[in-house]
Design an enzyme around this catalytic site. Structure first.
Site, short mmCIF file in Angstrom:
data_model
loop_
_atom_site.label_atom_id
_atom_site.label_comp_id
_atom_site.label_asym_id
_atom_site.label_seq_id
_atom_site.Cartn_x
_atom_site.Cartn_y
_atom_site.Cartn_z
N TYR A 153 0.82 -1.21 0.00
CA TYR A 153 0.00 0.00 0.00
C TYR A 153 0.86 1.27 0.00
O TYR A 153 1.72 1.44 0.87
CB TYR A 153 -0.92 -0.05 1.21
CG TYR A 153 -1.65 1.23 1.54
CD1 TYR A 153 -2.43 1.88 0.59
CD2 TYR A 153 -1.59 1.76 2.82
CE1 TYR A 153 -3.11 3.04 0.89
CE2 TYR A 153 -2.28 2.93 3.13
CZ TYR A 153 -3.03 3.56 2.17
OH TYR A 153 -3.70 4.71 2.48
N ASP A 238 -2.41 -6.31 8.94
CA ASP A 238 -3.44 -5.36 8.56
C ASP A 238 -4.53 -6.13 7.83
O ASP A 238 -4.35 -6.56 6.69
CB ASP A 238 -2.84 -4.28 7.66
CG ASP A 238 -3.85 -3.20 7.27
OD1 ASP A 238 -5.07 -3.44 7.45
OD2 ASP A 238 -3.44 -2.15 6.77
N ILE A 240 -7.68 -5.01 7.12
CA ILE A 240 -8.72 -4.02 6.88
C ILE A 240 -9.70 -4.43 5.79
O ILE A 240 -10.85 -3.98 5.75
CB ILE A 240 -8.07 -2.65 6.52
CG1 ILE A 240 -9.11 -1.53 6.49
CG2 ILE A 240 -7.32 -2.74 5.22
CD1 ILE A 240 -8.49 -0.16 6.28
N LYS A 277 -13.35 -0.08 4.87
CA LYS A 277 -13.50 -0.86 3.64
C LYS A 277 -14.62 -1.89 3.75
O LYS A 277 -15.46 -1.99 2.87
CB LYS A 277 -12.17 -1.58 3.32
CG LYS A 277 -10.95 -0.70 3.40
CD LYS A 277 -11.02 0.51 2.49
CE LYS A 277 -9.76 1.35 2.60
NZ LYS A 277 -9.79 2.54 1.72
#
Length: 490
Positions: A153, A238, A240, A277
Site C-alpha cells: 500500500y 493489517d 482491513i 473498507k
C-alpha cells in the site's frame, strides 16, 4: 520596522516539513489530477475518472436503509436525544463497552465465527491510518524497521514512517509466483537489514493485499508465524479488507493460525482493522488495534488519546453492528456486489487482451499492462501512466508507487463508482488499448507520441458517448479534504 523572515520554512519543524509523508509520488499525483478535473456525468463528462480511490460505494443503500429504520441509534434525532447527555459527556478513552463488544463480535462474524476476539484487547483509533501509526510508535524506535512484502500500500510510507522515524524494508515478491511471500525472500530481506546494521522489529503484512486483491493462504501464514517466533520479532497483520473477499478461497485470519500453534508467542501478534473498507464508512474514522499483548494494549490506549473515535460514532456503530440480521445480510450482499463488479471489469478488459492478477478480495485489481510498455523500465511505466492520466483521463495508480519491482502493473479501483461511470471507464480503457494495437499494427507510420513523454497518444475523448445512458448521476468525489495528505487509507 520589523523582522524580515527570509525563509518561512525555518519557522516550522523538520518533521512537519520533510518529505516523509510521500505526497511527491505518482499515487498522490493521480489524486491531484482528478481533483483538478473531476469527472461528472453531465457537467464534466471529459474529466478524470477516479480509479485510485479504494472506497466501497456498492452497498451504501443497505446502510442508509438501516439508519432510516433505526433513528434511535443516533443521539441527534428525536428518537435518540434522551441519550444525548450521557454520550456527549467525557467517556473512558478505552471506548464505550457496547462499542468494543460490538466490534469484537463483528470481527469474529467477518471471519466466519472461526475465531473470537476479546473486547478488552481492542484499542480504538481515529481511522486505520491512526491505528497503523500508533502500532508503529508502540513497537519500534526511530531507525528500526519493519519488513513488508512488496508491492505494498502506497501510503504505508506515510502512515508508519513519517512521524515515527521507523523504516520499511521490502520483502521482494514478483509475478513468477503471483507475488506470493516465500521463506527465501523473508530470510533475504532480514539478512540484508542485518548487514546494514538495521534492527528489524517486525513483519507487516496486508491481508487481503492492497494492491493485489489476493489473500495469503494458511501455509504462508504459518511460515510467517514460525519466522517471527524464530527471530523474536513482531507480526502486524493489517486485515482491513477482511470482509471484501468475494470468491474462493476463503479468507484465513491470523488468529486462526495463532490458535492452532501452541508454541506461538502471542505477545508478538497484532491486528489492524477498520470499518472503512468492509462497511464502506471511511468518513467515520473507525480504526482498531487488536493485540494479544497486554502491554501493547496499555501503551496503545495511552497514545490513542490523540485520535479517539467520537462517542456519537461509537454509539451508532454499536447499535448497527449489534443487529445480527442486518450484519449477515450486509456481508452477503456486499460480497455478491463486489464479485459482480470485479467480473464486469476484468472480463471487459480480457476481451481486448488485457490481463490482471487473479484475485478474489479487495476493492481493486492488479492490471497487467507490461506488454504496452516500450521497454521494461520505470521510465516507460511512467510514460504510459501519464498517457492514461492526461489523455485517457483515468486515475489508475502505477505499480512503482506501491514499490513493485516489475514495471507495467497498475492498481485499478472498481467499487467507488456508479454503474454508468464504470461503463464509461471501461470503455475508455478498451478504446485506448485498441488504439495502441492499431498504431503498432502499422509500423510504416510514425507513432503518435510526443517527444516529451515518448508515449503520449492523441486519444479521443468521445469514447464515453458509446456508453452514455440517460440516467444523470454524479461520479463519486472524495468527501475528505482536498489535500491527499489527510485522506483516509485508500
Amino acid at each position: 520596522m520589523g523582522f524580515i523572515v527570509s525563509n518561512n520554512q525555518n519557522l516550522l519543524s523538520k518533521i512537519a516539513t520533510n518529505d516523509g509523508h510521500g505526497e511527491k509520488s505518482p499515487y498522490f499525483d493521480g489524486w491531484k489530477a482528478y481533483d483538478s478535473d473531476p469527472f461528472h456525468l453531465t457537467k464534466n463528462p471529459n474529466g478524470v475518472i477516479q480509479m485510485g480511490l479504494a472506497e466501497n460505494q456498492l452497498s451504501f443503500d443497505l446502510i442508509e436503509d438501516w439508519i432510516k429504520r433505526h433513528p434511535e441509534a443516533s443521539i441527534c434525532t428525536i428518537e435518540g436525544v434522551n441519550e444525548f447527555k450521557d454520550i456527549a459527556n467525557y467517556q473512558d478513552y478505552h471506548g464505550l463497552p457496547a462499542f468494543r463488544n460490538a466490534v469484537a463480535n463483528f470481527m469474529g462474524k467477518v471471519r466466519g465465527g472461526r475465531v473470537t476476539f476479546n473486547p478488552d484487547h481492542i484499542v480504538m483509533s481515529g481511522g486505520a491510518t491512526g491505528a497503523a501509526e500508533t502500532i508503529s510508535f508502540c513497537l519500534a524506535d526511530p531507525g528500526e524497521a519493519f519488513l513488508i512484502p512488496s508491492p505494498y500500500y502506497a501510503a504505508f510510507d506515510r502512515d508508519l514512517r513519517w512521524r515515527t522515524g521507523v523504516q520499511l524494508l521490502p520483502i521482494d515478491c514478483d509475478s513468477s509466483n503471483n507475488f506470493n511471500i516465500t521463506i527465501t525472500a523473508l530470510e533475504a530481506a532480514y539478512q540484508k537489514a542485518q548487514e546494514a546494521n538495521i534492527r528489524v522489529k517486525g513483519v507487516l503484512i496486508n491481508n487481503p493485499s492492497n494492491p493485489l486483491g489476493t489473500i495469503l493462504d494458511r501455509e504462508t501464514l504459518r511460515t510467517l508465524v514460525r519466522f517471527i517466533n524464530e527471530k523474536n520479532i513482531h507480526l502486524v497483520c493489517d486485515e482491513i479488507y477482511a470482509a471484501t473477499v468475494f470468491a474462493k478461497p476463503d479468507f484465513v485470519s491470523i488468529p486462526e493460525v495463532v490458535e492452532e500453534n501452541k508454541e506461538c508467542n502471542r505477545d508478538l501478534i497484532h491486528i489492524l482493522y477498520s470499518l472503512s473498507k468492509d462497511m464502506g464508512m471511511p468518513g467515520f474514522r473507525v480504526g482498531i488495534i487488536y493485540s494479544y499483548n497486554k502491554n501493547v494494549v496499555n501503551c496503545a490506549r495511552k497514545m490513542s488519546s490523540f485520535g479517539l473515535i467520537s462517542t456519537q460514532t461509537q454509539h451508532l456503530i454499536a447499535a448497527m453492528l449489534s443487529d445480527d440480521e442486518f450484519v449477515d445480510r450486509f456481508l452477503t450482499q456486499n460480497s455478491k456486489r463486489l464479485a459482480r463488479r470485479h467480473k464486469t471489469f476484468t472480463e471487459g478488459l480480457e476481451e481486448v487482451g488485457i490481463g490482471s492478477l487473479k484475485s478474489n478480495a479487495g476493492l481493486f485489481f492488479w492490471m497487467d499492462l507490461r506488454r504496452l510498455l516500450k521497454e521494461p523500465t520505470l521510465e516507460a511505466e511512467m510514460s504510459l501512466w501519464r498517457v492514461i492520466i492526461n489523455d485517457v483521463k483515468l486515475n489508475v495508480s502505477p505499480g512503482s508507487s506501491f514499490h513493485c519491482t516489475e514495471p507495467g502493473w497498475f492498481r485499478v479501483c472498481f467499487a467507488n463508482m456508479d454503474d454508468e461511470t464504470m461503463e464509461i471507464a471501461l470503455g475508455r480503457i478498451r478504446k485506448f488499448v485498441v488504439q495502441v494495437k492499431n498504431s503498432e499494427a502499422v509500423p510504416a507510420k510514425k507513432p503518435r507520441w510526443s517527444k516529451n513523454n515518448n508515449l503520449r497518444l492523441s486519444f479521443s475523448r468521445r469514447c464515453e458517448e458509446i456508453v452514455m445512458t440517460p440516467r444523470q448521476m454524479m461520479s463519486p468525489h472524495s468527501p475528505m479534504p482536498h489535500s491527499p495528505l489527510v485522506r483516509a487509507r485508500t
